[in-house]
Design an enzyme around this catalytic site. Structure first.
Site, PDB file in Angstrom:
ATOM      1  N   GLU A 203       0.828  -1.220   0.000  1.00  0.00           N
ATOM      2  CA  GLU A 203       0.000   0.000   0.000  1.00  0.00           C
ATOM      3  C   GLU A 203       0.857   1.263   0.000  1.00  0.00           C
ATOM      4  O   GLU A 203       0.693   2.162   0.825  1.00  0.00           O
ATOM      5  CB  GLU A 203      -0.954  -0.010   1.205  1.00  0.00           C
ATOM      6  CG  GLU A 203      -2.029  -1.085   1.075  1.00  0.00           C
ATOM      7  CD  GLU A 203      -3.139  -0.993   2.116  1.00  0.00           C
ATOM      8  OE1 GLU A 203      -2.897  -0.412   3.192  1.00  0.00           O
ATOM      9  OE2 GLU A 203      -4.239  -1.504   1.865  1.00  0.00           O
TER      10      GLU A 203
ATOM     11  N   GLU B 143      -5.755  -8.393  -0.708  1.00  0.00           N
ATOM     12  CA  GLU B 143      -6.461  -8.113   0.548  1.00  0.00           C
ATOM     13  C   GLU B 143      -7.893  -7.733   0.226  1.00  0.00           C
ATOM     14  O   GLU B 143      -8.141  -6.938  -0.680  1.00  0.00           O
ATOM     15  CB  GLU B 143      -5.833  -6.931   1.315  1.00  0.00           C
ATOM     16  CG  GLU B 143      -4.499  -7.224   1.939  1.00  0.00           C
ATOM     17  CD  GLU B 143      -3.976  -6.057   2.772  1.00  0.00           C
ATOM     18  OE1 GLU B 143      -4.784  -5.300   3.351  1.00  0.00           O
ATOM     19  OE2 GLU B 143      -2.744  -5.910   2.834  1.00  0.00           O
TER      20      GLU B 143
HETATM   21  C1  BGP Z   1      -4.439  -2.627   4.886  1.00  0.00           C
HETATM   22  C2  BGP Z   1      -3.118  -3.159   5.351  1.00  0.00           C
HETATM   23  C3  BGP Z   1      -3.183  -4.350   6.238  1.00  0.00           C
HETATM   24  C4  BGP Z   1      -4.439  -4.501   7.035  1.00  0.00           C
HETATM   25  C5  BGP Z   1      -5.715  -4.055   6.370  1.00  0.00           C
HETATM   26  C6  BGP Z   1      -6.916  -3.879   7.254  1.00  0.00           C
HETATM   27  O1  BGP Z   1      -4.381  -1.251   4.916  1.00  0.00           O
HETATM   28  O2  BGP Z   1      -2.293  -3.515   4.268  1.00  0.00           O
HETATM   29  O3  BGP Z   1      -1.989  -4.420   6.957  1.00  0.00           O
HETATM   30  O4  BGP Z   1      -4.322  -4.310   8.340  1.00  0.00           O
HETATM   31  O5  BGP Z   1      -5.549  -2.859   5.656  1.00  0.00           O
HETATM   32  O6  BGP Z   1      -6.791  -2.707   7.997  1.00  0.00           O
HETATM   33  P1  BGP Z   1      -6.966  -2.663   9.547  1.00  0.00           P
HETATM   34  O7  BGP Z   1      -6.092  -3.716  10.103  1.00  0.00           O
HETATM   35  O8  BGP Z   1      -6.538  -1.329   9.946  1.00  0.00           O
HETATM   36  O9  BGP Z   1      -8.411  -2.923   9.789  1.00  0.00           O
END
Ligand code: BGP
Length: 474
Positions: free
Chosen positions: A173, A372
């Site tokens: 990201e 993701e």
């Molecule tokens: C993205 C990241 C992850 C992950 C996910 C969910 O931004 O790459 O590392 O954590 O989002 O976000 P969060 O954990 O803040 O709910």
């Protein structure tokens, strides 16, 4: 879906492994972030302070539980598993002369464990895990020196694991830092601790440039070491909708897309779009870019685009006059009246995934990989230990359907889908444990209490069937 479609799930080392000082591991960026909460930002501390709670230090102790956890993923029929290699397990200070053999051994064992079940490891090189020593000593990616240190790290793990890992991504990201007023994003993406007199806009562009060069050099190197390795970028894909058909909203949409996606343009095309160089001129930003950098960018275009997808965003154009600088902060934006929102205010938009896949594929014509996608929720565990997470099934079902439609109707070339995250882990944005995404429940709360015991949620069997039917039975 294609019979080789890679169904699986994704985690990141710092959110799961824990064992933050075990096996010679050094301190990383995530290790100096406290737990925040829903609506409360995480604090960045000056090193590790006694008495503060740092949720990543133990996380879910995947480091010691990985065999049990991979066995559960195998039971669901996973074809692949995405994680990151914690940079500080390999180079504890980032600038050590030699890699740490104990760290390399750990990933050998982890990847072997995956391969034992026919699960392909998919690896991110930098997922918010820059060595703290590099942050303090060099100022993170504000410093050109970090290009070489990253490339050395990449070379070490490419050489060690190329026969076990085919799919890699460079910076997770990378475009989150478009929100450069948010200290958390600058730390996570670029290892930067902001000083009062910093020009944050310039700093972000400079750091991102060095990362893009580092990424390009890593791509080229990987192809030289083993041409069968396939290297991608990773962008946070949040499609931008105009709030209305008012032409200023339409123009606002394009401006916001420019703000967020020029990083992927550089990764995929090997050069910067004109709107970015114009913006640098207009804002008087001086970005150190050498001729050698330009060549490196051209020679290191990525093989595929990895993307995360959680939500879309909606733009009202009026604020986006040419002089106005939108920093990418989603909180500035209007809510989309057609969507429902999660408890964390993330807009639930399955069709947006089909839109996003089309948008990215039309733009770059490279294979895509959804690395993701998932639903963070407060799960309730019944007395018998079961968790009825039908809302998670509903979310994933609708998104997978949209993904399959993009492949079937629009012919988007999609390598795989790794949902986030198959097992509950620490939230990256809030540091909470109770923002849960998993098919597997982990007994641990926001204060770090719990047995760490793993148990299956209702969604476990559901995803198993999705994979077994190759996406037919949703
Ligand atoms: C993205 C990241 C992850 C992950 C996910 C969910 O931004 O790459 O590392 O954590 O989002 O976000 P969060 O954990 O803040 O709910």
């Amino acid at each position: 879906m294609n019979k080789d479609f890679l169904w699986g799930g994704a985690i990141a080392a710092h959110q799961a492994e824990g064992a933050f000082k075990v096996g010679g591991k050094g301190i990383c960026a995530a290790d100096i972030e406290t737990a925040g909460g829903n609506g409360t930002a995480r604090r960045i501390t000056n090193g590790i302070i006694d008495g503060e709670y740092y949720p990543n230090h133990e996380a879910i102790d995947f480091y010691h539980h990985y065999k049990e956890d991979i066995a559960l993923l195998a039971e669901m029929g996973f074809k692949c598993f995405r994680t990151s290699i914690a940079w500080t397990r390999i180079f504890p200070d980032g600038d050590n002369e030699l890699p740490n053999e104990a760290g390399l051994n750990f990933y050998d064992s982890l990847f072997d464990e995956c391969l034992k079940y026919g699960i392909k490891p998919i690896v991110t090189l930098s997922h918010f895990e820059m060595p703290y020593n590099m942050i303090k000593k060099y100022g993170g990616f504000r410093n050109r020196k970090c290009i070489d240190l990253f490339v050395r790290f990449a070379k070490t793990v490419f050489e060690r694991f190329h026969s076990k890992v085919k799919y890699w991504m460079t910076f997770n990201e990378i475009n989150n830092q478009s929100d450069y007023n948010n200290a958390h994003h600058l730390l996570q993406d670029s290892g930067i601790l902001v000083n009062d007199n910093d020009n944050k806009e310039e700093l972000m562009f400079q750091a991102a440039h060095y990362e893009l060069v580092a990424s390009a050099k890593a791509v080229k190197l990987a192809h030289e070491i083993d041409p069968s390795m396939i290297i991608g970028c990773m962008i946070a894909m949040v499609p931008v909708y105009p709030f209305s058909c008012d032409p200023s909203d339409m123009m606002g949409q394009i401006s916001a897309e420019h703000t967020r996606y020029w990083y992927a343009d550089a990764h995929c095309r090997g050069k910067y779009p004109m709107h970015i160089t114009r913006l640098w001129e207009r804002h008087g930003l001086h970005i150190d870019i050498t001729e050698e950098d330009k060549t490196a960018l051209k020679e290191g275009c990525v093989d595929f685009v990895g993307l995360s997808y959680y939500m879309s965003m909606t733009i009202k154009g009026q604020a986006l006059a040419p002089e106005y600088v939108w920093t990418g902060n989603a909180d500035d934006l209007p809510k989309n009246p057609y969507l429902k929102y999660s408890d964390w205010g993330w807009g639930i938009d399955p069709l947006g995934l089909r839109y996003a896949l089309n948008w990215v594929y039309d733009r770059y014509q490279k294979p895509l990989f959804i690395v993701e996608n998932g639903y963070g929720a407060y799960d309730k565990r019944s007395k018998d230990g079961s968790v009825d997470d039908q809302y998670r099934i509903d979310y994933l079902k609708a998104h997978i359907k949209a993904m399959c439609d993009a492949v079937e109707y629009e012919g988007v070339d999609l390598i795989g889908y790794t949902m986030w995250s198959p097992i509950d882990i620490v939230s990256a944005s809030s540091g909470e444990m109770e923002k849960r995404y998993g098919f597997i429940y982990v007994d641990k709360d926001n204060n770090g209490n719990g047995t760490l015991e793993r148990s299956k949620k209702k969604s476990f069997e559901w995803y198993k069937n999705v994979i077994a039917s190759n996406g037919e039975n949703l």
